[in-house]
Scaffold this motif. Structure first.
Motif, PDB file in Angstrom:
ATOM      1  N   PRO A  35       0.818  -1.209   0.000  1.00 47.14           N
ATOM      2  CA  PRO A  35       0.000   0.000   0.000  1.00 47.14           C
ATOM      3  C   PRO A  35       0.850   1.257   0.000  1.00 47.14           C
ATOM      4  CG  PRO A  35      -0.098  -1.094   2.130  1.00 47.14           C
ATOM      5  CD  PRO A  35       0.594  -2.028   1.198  1.00 47.14           C
ATOM      6  N   TYR A  36       0.395   2.290  -0.698  1.00 43.54           N
ATOM      7  CA  TYR A  36       1.199   3.480  -0.823  1.00 43.54           C
ATOM      8  C   TYR A  36       1.390   4.171   0.526  1.00 43.54           C
ATOM      9  CZ  TYR A  36       3.329   7.680  -2.496  1.00 43.54           C
ATOM     10  OH  TYR A  36       4.228   8.692  -2.688  1.00 43.54           O
ATOM     11  N   CYS A  37       0.330   4.291   1.270  1.00 44.38           N
ATOM     12  CA  CYS A  37       0.370   5.038   2.526  1.00 44.38           C
ATOM     13  C   CYS A  37      -0.071   4.139   3.679  1.00 44.38           C
ATOM     14  CB  CYS A  37      -0.547   6.255   2.425  1.00 44.38           C
ATOM     15  SG  CYS A  37      -0.558   7.304   3.885  1.00 44.38           S
ATOM     16  N   MET A  38       0.685   4.147   4.746  1.00 47.99           N
ATOM     17  CA  MET A  38       0.304   3.408   5.950  1.00 47.99           C
ATOM     18  C   MET A  38       0.462   4.318   7.156  1.00 47.99           C
ATOM     19  SD  MET A  38       1.742  -0.436   5.293  1.00 47.99           S
ATOM     20  CE  MET A  38       0.533  -1.162   6.423  1.00 47.99           C
ATOM     21  N   GLY A  39      -0.331   4.049   8.165  1.00 51.79           N
ATOM     22  CA  GLY A  39      -0.278   4.924   9.321  1.00 51.79           C
ATOM     23  C   GLY A  39      -0.685   4.237  10.607  1.00 51.79           C
ATOM     24  N   TRP A  40      -0.410   4.930  11.691  1.00 55.35           N
ATOM     25  CA  TRP A  40      -0.813   4.502  13.030  1.00 55.35           C
ATOM     26  C   TRP A  40      -1.754   5.555  13.617  1.00 55.35           C
ATOM     27  CZ3 TRP A  40       0.068  -0.195  14.979  1.00 55.35           C
ATOM     28  CH2 TRP A  40       1.135  -0.950  14.460  1.00 55.35           C
ATOM     29  N   PHE A  41      -2.824   5.095  14.206  1.00 54.33           N
ATOM     30  CA  PHE A  41      -3.788   5.945  14.878  1.00 54.33           C
ATOM     31  C   PHE A  41      -3.997   5.395  16.285  1.00 54.33           C
ATOM     32  CE2 PHE A  41      -5.413   8.572  11.401  1.00 54.33           C
ATOM     33  CZ  PHE A  41      -4.805   7.937  10.335  1.00 54.33           C
ATOM     34  N   ARG A  42      -4.536   6.222  17.151  1.00 56.16           N
ATOM     35  CA  ARG A  42      -4.818   5.744  18.506  1.00 56.16           C
ATOM     36  C   ARG A  42      -6.104   6.370  19.024  1.00 56.16           C
ATOM     37  NH1 ARG A  42       0.181   8.679  21.812  1.00 56.16           N
ATOM     38  NH2 ARG A  42      -0.577  10.841  21.629  1.00 56.16           N
ATOM     39  N   ALA A  66       2.293   8.650   9.967  1.00 54.58           N
ATOM     40  CA  ALA A  66       2.002   8.092   8.649  1.00 54.58           C
ATOM     41  C   ALA A  66       3.292   8.052   7.846  1.00 54.58           C
ATOM     42  CB  ALA A  66       0.943   8.922   7.927  1.00 54.58           C
ATOM     43  N   ILE A  67       3.327   7.144   6.871  1.00 54.77           N
ATOM     44  CA  ILE A  67       4.546   7.013   6.074  1.00 54.77           C
ATOM     45  C   ILE A  67       4.184   6.568   4.668  1.00 54.77           C
ATOM     46  CG2 ILE A  67       4.947   4.608   6.773  1.00 54.77           C
ATOM     47  CD1 ILE A  67       7.969   5.311   6.882  1.00 54.77           C
ATOM     48  N   THR A  90      -1.349   6.229  26.573  1.00 56.58           N
ATOM     49  CA  THR A  90      -2.230   5.085  26.784  1.00 56.58           C
ATOM     50  C   THR A  90      -3.423   5.147  25.847  1.00 56.58           C
ATOM     51  OG1 THR A  90      -1.598   4.818  29.105  1.00 56.58           O
ATOM     52  CG2 THR A  90      -3.755   3.950  28.439  1.00 56.58           C
ATOM     53  N   ALA A  91      -3.604   4.093  25.054  1.00 55.54           N
ATOM     54  CA  ALA A  91      -4.683   4.067  24.067  1.00 55.54           C
ATOM     55  C   ALA A  91      -4.669   2.732  23.336  1.00 55.54           C
ATOM     56  CB  ALA A  91      -4.504   5.188  23.053  1.00 55.54           C
ATOM     57  N   MET A  92      -5.724   2.510  22.568  1.00 50.58           N
ATOM     58  CA  MET A  92      -5.724   1.424  21.594  1.00 50.58           C
ATOM     59  C   MET A  92      -5.078   1.978  20.331  1.00 50.58           C
ATOM     60  SD  MET A  92      -6.644  -1.757  21.164  1.00 50.58           S
ATOM     61  CE  MET A  92      -8.084  -2.153  22.156  1.00 50.58           C
ATOM     62  N   TYR A  93      -4.093   1.274  19.810  1.00 50.36           N
ATOM     63  CA  TYR A  93      -3.376   1.717  18.623  1.00 50.36           C
ATOM     64  C   TYR A  93      -3.811   0.891  17.419  1.00 50.36           C
ATOM     65  CZ  TYR A  93      -0.314   4.774  21.274  1.00 50.36           C
ATOM     66  OH  TYR A  93       0.173   5.798  22.054  1.00 50.36           O
ATOM     67  N   TYR A  94      -4.135   1.591  16.345  1.00 46.56           N
ATOM     68  CA  TYR A  94      -4.631   0.964  15.134  1.00 46.56           C
ATOM     69  C   TYR A  94      -3.685   1.231  13.959  1.00 46.56           C
ATOM     70  CZ  TYR A  94      -9.027   0.745  17.725  1.00 46.56           C
ATOM     71  OH  TYR A  94      -9.987   0.499  18.663  1.00 46.56           O
ATOM     72  N   CYS A  95      -3.522   0.231  13.152  1.00 47.23           N
ATOM     73  CA  CYS A  95      -2.785   0.340  11.897  1.00 47.23           C
ATOM     74  C   CYS A  95      -3.793   0.605  10.781  1.00 47.23           C
ATOM     75  CB  CYS A  95      -2.047  -0.977  11.670  1.00 47.23           C
ATOM     76  SG  CYS A  95      -1.302  -1.195  10.060  1.00 47.23           S
ATOM     77  N   ALA A  96      -3.394   1.400   9.806  1.00 45.59           N
ATOM     78  CA  ALA A  96      -4.273   1.706   8.686  1.00 45.59           C
ATOM     79  C   ALA A  96      -3.469   1.763   7.398  1.00 45.59           C
ATOM     80  CB  ALA A  96      -5.002   3.022   8.921  1.00 45.59           C
ATOM     81  N   ALA A  97      -4.146   1.496   6.291  1.00 45.85           N
ATOM     82  CA  ALA A  97      -3.485   1.520   4.979  1.00 45.85           C
ATOM     83  C   ALA A  97      -4.405   2.139   3.941  1.00 45.85           C
ATOM     84  CB  ALA A  97      -3.093   0.108   4.565  1.00 45.85           C
ATOM     85  N   GLY A  98      -3.796   2.810   2.978  1.00 41.82           N
ATOM     86  CA  GLY A  98      -4.572   3.436   1.920  1.00 41.82           C
ATOM     87  C   GLY A  98      -3.687   3.824   0.758  1.00 41.82           C
ATOM     88  N   ARG A 107      -7.277   9.789   3.681  1.00 37.50           N
ATOM     89  CA  ARG A 107      -8.256   8.708   3.825  1.00 37.50           C
ATOM     90  C   ARG A 107      -7.531   7.367   3.831  1.00 37.50           C
ATOM     91  NH1 ARG A 107     -10.787   5.126   0.504  1.00 37.50           N
ATOM     92  NH2 ARG A 107     -12.827   4.388   1.196  1.00 37.50           N
ATOM     93  N   PHE A 108      -7.877   6.528   4.807  1.00 34.38           N
ATOM     94  CA  PHE A 108      -7.318   5.185   4.907  1.00 34.38           C
ATOM     95  C   PHE A 108      -8.455   4.187   4.734  1.00 34.38           C
ATOM     96  CE2 PHE A 108      -2.941   5.915   6.212  1.00 34.38           C
ATOM     97  CZ  PHE A 108      -2.976   7.240   6.611  1.00 34.38           C
ATOM     98  N   ALA A 109      -8.327   3.315   3.754  1.00 31.39           N
ATOM     99  CA  ALA A 109      -9.419   2.406   3.420  1.00 31.39           C
ATOM    100  C   ALA A 109      -9.457   1.157   4.294  1.00 31.39           C
ATOM    101  CB  ALA A 109      -9.299   1.996   1.959  1.00 31.39           C
TER     102      ALA A 109
END
Length: 123
Positions: free
Chosen positions: A31-38, A50-51, A91-99, A109-111
């Motif tokens: 994927p072109y773009c990936m990121g971490w959210f919390r 994001a990277i 402190t949080a739930m950390y999510y990976c995302a890709a788009g 936007r991360f799909a």
């Protein structure tokens, strides 16, 4: 079917370090773009980092700059988040995302999203 699976979350003390991983599968290309959210309890989800595909443009939210490092290994289809000097506010739930956003910012936007991994930092 694209799947993102996070791992590496744990409970640590203030000042500790963790490395989160996100394994991506189901892609025919990285994927072109990936990121971490919390998302912390009672708070809105926020972008952490994001990277883009070649790793040349990492982006960070201000609160983690100098402490967190995002990276990716396209050969392994894996995204990482190295977290140092952890604080209770992390402190949080950390999510990976890709788009496929070319801009690849924290507002892109991360799909695809993972199920999350919990990070808890105690004082």
């Amino acid at each position: 079917q694209v799947q993102l699976v996070e791992s590496g979350g744990a409970s640590v003390q203030t000042g500790g370090s963790l490395r989160l991983s996100c394994a991506a599968s189901g892609y025919t290309y990285s994927p072109y773009c990936m990121g971490w959210f919390r998302q912390a309890p009672g708070k809105e989800r926020e972008g952490v980092a994001a990277i883009n595909r070649d790793g040349s443009r990492p982006r960070y939210t201000d609160s983690v700059k100098g402490r967190f490092t995002i990276s990716r290994d396209n050969a392994k289809n894996t995204l990482y988040l190295q977290m140092n000097s952890l604080e209770p506010e992390d402190t949080a739930m950390y999510y990976c995302a890709a788009g496929d956003s070319i801009a690849c910012t924290l507002s892109s936007r991360f799909a695809y999203w993972g199920q999350g991994t919990q990070v808890s930092v105690s004082s």
